[in-house]
Motif scaffolding. Structure first.
Motif, short mmCIF file in Angstrom:
data_model
loop_
_atom_site.label_atom_id
_atom_site.label_comp_id
_atom_site.label_asym_id
_atom_site.label_seq_id
_atom_site.Cartn_x
_atom_site.Cartn_y
_atom_site.Cartn_z
N HIS A 29 0.80 -1.22 0.00
CA HIS A 29 0.00 0.00 0.00
C HIS A 29 0.84 1.27 0.00
O HIS A 29 0.30 2.37 0.05
N HIS A 30 2.16 1.11 -0.03
CA HIS A 30 3.03 2.28 -0.01
C HIS A 30 2.95 3.03 -1.36
O HIS A 30 2.86 2.39 -2.41
N PRO A 31 2.97 4.37 -1.33
CA PRO A 31 2.87 5.14 -2.59
C PRO A 31 3.92 4.76 -3.63
O PRO A 31 3.63 4.73 -4.83
N ASN A 32 5.15 4.48 -3.20
CA ASN A 32 6.20 4.10 -4.16
C ASN A 32 5.84 2.83 -4.91
O ASN A 32 6.12 2.69 -6.11
N VAL A 33 5.22 1.88 -4.20
CA VAL A 33 4.87 0.60 -4.81
C VAL A 33 3.64 0.77 -5.69
O VAL A 33 3.59 0.27 -6.82
N ARG A 34 2.63 1.46 -5.21
CA ARG A 34 1.39 1.62 -5.97
C ARG A 34 1.61 2.44 -7.24
O ARG A 34 1.02 2.14 -8.27
N GLN A 35 2.45 3.48 -7.15
CA GLN A 35 2.65 4.35 -8.31
C GLN A 35 3.83 3.94 -9.19
O GLN A 35 4.00 4.46 -10.29
N GLY A 36 4.66 3.03 -8.68
CA GLY A 36 5.77 2.54 -9.49
C GLY A 36 6.90 3.54 -9.67
O GLY A 36 7.67 3.45 -10.60
N LYS A 37 7.02 4.50 -8.73
CA LYS A 37 8.11 5.48 -8.77
C LYS A 37 8.39 5.96 -7.35
O LYS A 37 7.58 5.75 -6.45
N GLU A 38 9.52 6.65 -7.18
CA GLU A 38 9.92 7.06 -5.84
C GLU A 38 9.21 8.35 -5.44
O GLU A 38 9.75 9.45 -5.59
N VAL A 39 8.04 8.21 -4.90
CA VAL A 39 7.28 9.35 -4.38
C VAL A 39 7.83 9.75 -3.02
O VAL A 39 7.93 10.94 -2.69
N VAL A 40 8.15 8.76 -2.19
CA VAL A 40 8.71 8.98 -0.85
C VAL A 40 10.18 8.56 -0.91
O VAL A 40 10.48 7.38 -1.07
N PRO A 41 11.11 9.51 -0.78
CA PRO A 41 12.54 9.18 -0.92
C PRO A 41 12.99 8.14 0.09
O PRO A 41 12.63 8.17 1.28
N GLY A 42 13.79 7.19 -0.39
CA GLY A 42 14.42 6.21 0.48
C GLY A 42 13.54 5.09 0.98
O GLY A 42 13.99 4.23 1.74
N ALA A 43 12.26 5.07 0.57
CA ALA A 43 11.33 4.06 1.07
C ALA A 43 11.26 2.88 0.10
O ALA A 43 11.91 2.86 -0.95
N VAL A 44 10.47 1.88 0.46
CA VAL A 44 10.35 0.66 -0.33
C VAL A 44 9.94 1.00 -1.77
O VAL A 44 9.18 1.93 -2.02
N ARG A 45 10.45 0.21 -2.72
CA ARG A 45 10.13 0.42 -4.15
C ARG A 45 9.42 -0.81 -4.71
O ARG A 45 9.47 -1.90 -4.14
N ARG A 46 8.79 -0.63 -5.86
CA ARG A 46 8.02 -1.71 -6.46
C ARG A 46 8.88 -2.91 -6.79
O ARG A 46 8.45 -4.07 -6.66
N HIS A 47 10.11 -2.68 -7.23
CA HIS A 47 10.95 -3.82 -7.62
C HIS A 47 11.21 -4.77 -6.46
O HIS A 47 11.39 -5.97 -6.65
N TYR A 48 11.22 -4.24 -5.21
CA TYR A 48 11.40 -5.11 -4.04
C TYR A 48 10.20 -6.04 -3.89
O TYR A 48 10.36 -7.25 -3.66
N VAL A 49 9.01 -5.50 -4.06
CA VAL A 49 7.80 -6.32 -3.96
C VAL A 49 7.79 -7.37 -5.07
O VAL A 49 7.46 -8.55 -4.83
N GLU A 50 8.15 -6.97 -6.28
CA GLU A 50 8.18 -7.92 -7.40
C GLU A 50 9.15 -9.06 -7.13
O GLU A 50 8.85 -10.24 -7.38
N MET A 51 10.32 -8.72 -6.58
CA MET A 51 11.32 -9.76 -6.25
C MET A 51 10.79 -10.70 -5.17
O MET A 51 10.94 -11.93 -5.28
N MET A 52 10.15 -10.13 -4.13
CA MET A 52 9.64 -10.96 -3.04
C MET A 52 8.48 -11.84 -3.49
O MET A 52 8.33 -12.98 -3.03
N VAL A 53 7.64 -11.35 -4.38
CA VAL A 53 6.55 -12.16 -4.93
C VAL A 53 7.12 -13.36 -5.68
O VAL A 53 6.67 -14.50 -5.52
N ASP A 54 8.14 -13.12 -6.48
CA ASP A 54 8.74 -14.19 -7.28
C ASP A 54 9.40 -15.24 -6.39
O ASP A 54 9.30 -16.45 -6.64
N LYS A 55 10.03 -14.80 -5.30
CA LYS A 55 10.78 -15.72 -4.44
C LYS A 55 9.91 -16.42 -3.40
O LYS A 55 10.18 -17.56 -3.03
N HIS A 56 8.85 -15.74 -2.93
CA HIS A 56 8.17 -16.23 -1.73
C HIS A 56 6.66 -16.41 -1.88
O HIS A 56 5.97 -16.55 -0.87
N CYS A 57 6.15 -16.39 -3.10
CA CYS A 57 4.70 -16.56 -3.28
C CYS A 57 4.41 -17.61 -4.35
O CYS A 57 5.16 -17.76 -5.31
#
Length: 596
Positions: free
Chosen positions: A273-301
């Motif tokens: 639900h983080h803006p960086n993940v939902r919008q696919g760009k760094e809206v909040v500097p230094g916070a979680v990014r979409r590519h991290y979620v994509e990597m975790m989905v591939d490895k752990h789901c």
């Protein structure tokens, strides 16, 4: 002699060389009190977002009520402060009840704020923002920050405080190497790591009582229980806020169990639900990014066909590549334990395939809104678990109108008190239009006999309902389904697991989740047939150091009618007496009275 105003003193301090400002400001504060600082920050007391923007230079991110972000946590913090101020003014006679806006008499103030969060969602930044806000806007205030270890505090919360405050000339005080922010003799923030050597940890950290107190538990899952207990004693007076934050990895910690306490408000910040993940760009500097979620989905789901609330399945708003295939938005994923706590901010199950009621199912029932039809409003079921030992509690649970809730907790064995509360509950249900009422009373050890006897001779109570039954229930008696279960309590637990797929659990007590989701079962062999059997109360008590009073009362209320025999006496396969409605000596008389 010229008399300077507070603002003039403040301006003169600002004109001093930077290396002298802190010492002079501290001396002035020690002599003249905290009024200078209070005047400057007073407009920000109930606006932490504006304070953070103006003094710390960053913007908290917002989610929604059901998918919260930093703003929603800060709103809860602000509400808790407003309510405490208003309650204090009311109690001191400075405001009339009719003028209360944020708090009403007897209302529980949720000044304990509990945050579960996925990685890099901004939980530590939120802590830093609120610590700074409280320290500056309420004077003289004390902020105590706890962590599992010195290194943990230094590398996380203290580092974030240094970023926000270390070189900020607009903020008072000094940051010391001892991980302390010192503004005045009674005005400071301090990081503390405690031990429980010789069992005296609670005593050593107790004793701090002030007008404004804030406690921050960073990485709260690793903080021992005695710290929570000491904080409880120190928040009994004044204006206080407790902020508990963790990336949850277990369901046995005090942090996890705190979510069901009445004065605790819980939030979960998910990476999804983080803006960086939902919008696919760094809206909040230094916070979680979409590519991290994509990597975790591939490895752990895993990819599955449909949702299952027991297993915390989820879907994404954007397409990803997982398991060597393109997955469009809306694909259903099944997470493993790693994904649950690192991304979703959810604690994984502690026990796998050993409990009747999965945690995910319990949580879904706690979040569900009751949606009863008209038939649901004409019947109710009560479960009464009667205390047996000194530290046990009695409980009364009510299932009615698509929901179940604990209506009362009894602290002693007093049949009169049980009867009074049960009778009042029955009368209220009758007023609500209930026609069918069954009361299931734990009869083990004979402790429920007093209540049962009183219910059986209460003619006026029976007359309120078309269908009124009192059941004396023995948990070790034979179940109605003797092919699947070894005893009645096991059948009740598994039937309760089915029931909560469709009902809402309202205001669940702190202990209920563990009573239902951590009580294990095993398979036993009875004459060549495998049957399920829930662990005994004694085994549960040895593990959790208490009796499952809430779980028993809950199951008595929600188990379906088929679990309770309509026969006066029925003997099961193992020769045990099945639960049965008690024989009322006044039934015949009552029928005659009703006919006449």
């Amino acid at each position: 002699m010229q008399v300077l105003t507070r603002e003039q003193i403040y301006e003169r301090i600002k004109r001093l060389p930077p290396e002298e400002q802190a010492a002079v400001a501290s001396a002035v504060l020690e002599r003249y009190g905290e009024a200078l600082q209070t005047e400057k920050f007073k407009p920000y007391q109930f606006d932490p977002e504006k304070y953070i923007q103006d003094f710390l230079g960053w913007q908290p991110w917002s989610g929604t009520n059901d998918k919260p972000g930093q703003i929603q946590i800060m709103d809860a913090y602000t509400l808790a402060l407003r309510q405490q101020f208003e309650r204090r003014d009311f109690e001191h006679g400075r405001i009339a009840e009719a003028d209360l806006v944020y708090w009403k008499p007897n209302q529980t103030i949720k000044n304990y704020i509990r945050v579960e969060a996925g990685h890099t969602t901004g939980k530590t930044k939120t802590e830093s923002g609120l610590v700074n806000h409280f320290l500056d806007c309420f004077a003289p205030s004390t902020v105590l920050m706890y962590g599992p270890s010195q290194d943990s505090l230094k590398d996380n919360l203290w580092q974030e405080l240094q970023v926000d405050r270390g070189s900020n000339e607009d903020l008072p005080g000094r940051m010391l190497d001892s991980m302390e922010i010192r503004i005045g003799p009674n005005h400071f923030a301090k990081c503390r790591v405690t031990s429980n050597a010789h069992g005296k940890g609670t005593t050593r950290i107790q004793g701090k009582h002030g007008e404004y107190l804030m406690f921050v538990l960073d990485e709260a899952e690793g903080i021992p229980d005695f710290v929570f207990e000491a904080i409880d004693s120190m928040t009994s007076g004044g204006i206080s806020v407790v902020l508990m934050v963790a990336n949850p990895q277990t369901r046995t910690s005090k942090f996890h169990k705190m979510k069901e306490v009445a004065n605790v408000r819980s939030f979960r910040m998910s990476c999804l639900h983080h803006p960086n993940v939902r919008q696919g760009k760094e809206v909040v500097p230094g916070a979680v990014r979409r590519h991290y979620v994509e990597m975790m989905v591939d490895k752990h789901c895993a990819i599955v066909e449909k949702h299952n609330e027991d297993d915390h399945t989820f879907e994404l708003e954007f397409p990803v590549t997982a398991k060597k295939r393109e997955c469009p938005a809306g694909t259903v994923f099944l997470p493993n334990a790693e994904f649950l706590f690192r991304v979703l901010g959810k604690a994984p199950k502690n026990i796998s395939d050993k409990t009747a009621i999965p945690v995910g199912r319990f949580e879904s029932a706690c979040e569900r809104v009751p949606q009863p039809d008209e038939d649901d409003k004409t019947w109710a079921r009560l479960g009464v678990d009667v205390s047996r030992f000194g530290k046990d509690y009695g409980t009364l649970y009510v299932r009615y109108a698509g929901a179940v809730k604990r209506a009362a907790q009894f602290l002693k064995q007093d049949s009169n008190e049980y009867f009074r509360v049960v009778k009042e509950t029955c009368e209220q249900l009758a007023q609500n239009g209930v026609k069918s009422l069954h009361i299931r009373v734990d009869g083990g050890g004979g402790f429920g006999g007093g209540l049962i006897d009183k219910l059986n001779i209460e003619i006026e109570l029976r007359e309120l309902f078309e269908d009124f039954e009192v059941f004396e229930v023995h948990f070790q008696s034979a179940p109605s389904d003797q092919k699947s279960y070894d005893d009645l309590i096991t059948e009740m637990m598994f039937e309760a697991a089915e029931t909560i797929k469709g009902i809402a659990i309202l205001d669940a007590p702190e202990t209920l989740e563990a009573d239902l989701c951590e009580r294990e079962y095993k398979t036993v062999n009875r004459k060549g047939k495998d049957k399920k059997k829930i662990e005994s109360k004694d085994i549960f008590r040895d593990r959790l150091k208490r009796s499952p009073d809430d779980g028993d009362g809950f199951c008595l209320a929600v188990a379906p009618d088929k679990c309770f025999s309509k026969a006066a006496v029925s003997v099961g396969e193992a020769g045990r007496v099945v639960a049965a409605p008690t024989s009322n000596p006044l039934d015949a008389l009552f029928r005659k009275v009703k006919q006449s």
